[in-house]
Design a protein around this motif. Structure first.
Motif, PDB file in Angstrom:
ATOM      1  N   TYR A  49       0.425  -1.405   0.727  1.00 21.85           N
ATOM      2  CA  TYR A  49      -0.308   0.081   0.023  1.00 21.85           C
ATOM      3  C   TYR A  49       0.878   0.956  -0.163  1.00 21.85           C
ATOM      4  O   TYR A  49       2.459   1.376  -0.002  1.00 21.85           O
ATOM      5  N   THR A  50      -0.504   2.532   0.251  1.00 19.72           N
ATOM      6  CA  THR A  50       0.633   3.583  -0.248  1.00 19.72           C
ATOM      7  C   THR A  50       0.058   4.688   0.518  1.00 19.72           C
ATOM      8  O   THR A  50      -1.468   5.052  -0.389  1.00 19.72           O
ATOM      9  N   ARG A  51      -0.287   5.268   1.022  1.00 18.51           N
ATOM     10  CA  ARG A  51      -1.118   7.069   1.080  1.00 18.51           C
ATOM     11  C   ARG A  51      -0.455   7.963   0.605  1.00 18.51           C
ATOM     12  O   ARG A  51      -1.074   8.797   0.977  1.00 18.51           O
ATOM     13  N   THR A  52       0.555   8.262   0.579  1.00 15.74           N
ATOM     14  CA  THR A  52       1.079   9.413   0.337  1.00 15.74           C
ATOM     15  C   THR A  52       0.896   9.299  -1.427  1.00 15.74           C
ATOM     16  O   THR A  52       1.110   8.233  -2.729  1.00 15.74           O
ATOM     17  N   TYR A  53       0.979  10.936  -1.779  1.00 16.22           N
ATOM     18  CA  TYR A  53       1.458  11.084  -3.361  1.00 16.22           C
ATOM     19  C   TYR A  53       2.528  11.244  -3.531  1.00 16.22           C
ATOM     20  O   TYR A  53       3.846  11.511  -2.462  1.00 16.22           O
ATOM     21  N   GLY A  54       2.770  10.844  -4.667  1.00 15.70           N
ATOM     22  CA  GLY A  54       4.487  10.997  -5.774  1.00 15.70           C
ATOM     23  C   GLY A  54       4.903   9.796  -4.967  1.00 15.70           C
ATOM     24  O   GLY A  54       6.233  10.176  -4.512  1.00 15.70           O
ATOM     25  N   SER A  55       4.569   8.442  -4.736  1.00 11.00           N
ATOM     26  CA  SER A  55       5.512   7.479  -3.483  1.00 11.00           C
ATOM     27  C   SER A  55       6.758   6.862  -4.920  1.00 11.00           C
ATOM     28  O   SER A  55       5.588   6.195  -5.984  1.00 11.00           O
TER      29      SER A  55
END
Length: 254
Positions: free
Chosen positions: A41-47
């Motif tokens: 998963y990733t919660r952030t923008y620009g990962s």
């Protein structure tokens, strides 16, 4: 310039790279952001990368933004070698019995295995201690002490009743053989009753054995000392020593 990691440049000459949205990532020079694979998963923008789903959570679908916590009575993020019968003799300190962290994120929650407790989905399953067990699917919080009169050689199996001539008390991992020279009439009590004169037990008996008529049994602990009465002696049974025949009488068959 190459499109930087964590962004996408869908067409040549893109004036400004577009940051990947949460749940997506990209490497350097990407034309499109890719959904995080299952288990990540990733919660952030620009990962530029995705994170592994943490223990106690699942990331079941591609593009997961927020991991979902497992329900009570389940776990994730650990591997357990929970065979039908634990390798015996059981030793809770052996490393292979302990949950091992997974190297990949989880996509599904797993029911708490027998022989362990799962108080919180955020914690690894805890192995039941020696002399206890857990075999009830609905009760994932409690290891039960082995009941008197039974053995619990493995915490993921039901208690096994003690055999006649053995006994156990609460939380005993295995049944204990009754000592030679004693009787153990109850499997759920440690009471051992010493054999009386003219009786014997070689051990593992629920009762003392009566010495036969025509025999003497000098030892309550060992039947190998039992012997027939010599000529001129007799026994009516239950005797440690044969009795000399009275003067004026003959004792031919006892």
């Amino acid at each position: 310039f190459l499109c930087p990691a964590g962004t996408e440049c869908p067409i040549d000459g893109t004036p400004e790279p577009v940051a990947c949205k949460p749940g997506r990532y990209s490497g350097e020079g990407a034309t499109v952001c890719i959904p995080c694979p299952r288990g990540n998963y990733t919660r952030t923008y620009g990962s530029p990368t995705c994170q592994m789903c943490p223990p106690g959570y699942i990331c079941a679908n591609p593009g997961t933004i927020n991991p979902v916590i497992c329900p009570l009575g389940t776990y994730s993020g650990y591997s357990i070698d929970n065979t039908t019968d634990f390798i015996l003799p059981y030793n809770a300190s052996q490393a292979f019995r302990q949950p091992m962290p997974k190297v990949v994120g989880s996509t599904q929650c797993v029911a708490c295995p027998f022989g362990y407790t799962c108080v919180s989905p955020l914690d690894p399953p805890a192995l039941c201690p020696l002399g206890s067990y857990r075999t009830v699917p609905e009760d994932w919080n409690t290891c039960y002490p082995c009941p008197p009169g039974a053995s619990c050689i493995s915490p993921n199996l039901e208690p096994d009743p003690c055999l006649e001539g053995t006994y156990s008390l609460s939380s005993y991992p295995k049944c204990i053989e009754c000592a030679a020279g004693y009787a153990c009439p109850e499997t759920f009590s440690s009471t051992q009753i010493r054999c009386g004169s003219g009786y014997y037990s070689d051990g593992s008996k629920s009762y003392c054995i009566e010495c036969m008529r025509g025999w003497e049994c000098p030892s309550i602990f060992n039947s190998t000392y039992n012997r027939e009465c010599q000529p001129g002696y007799y026994s009516d049974g239950r005797q440690a020593v044969c009795t000399r025949c009275l003067p004026g009488f003959e004792c031919t068959d006892v």
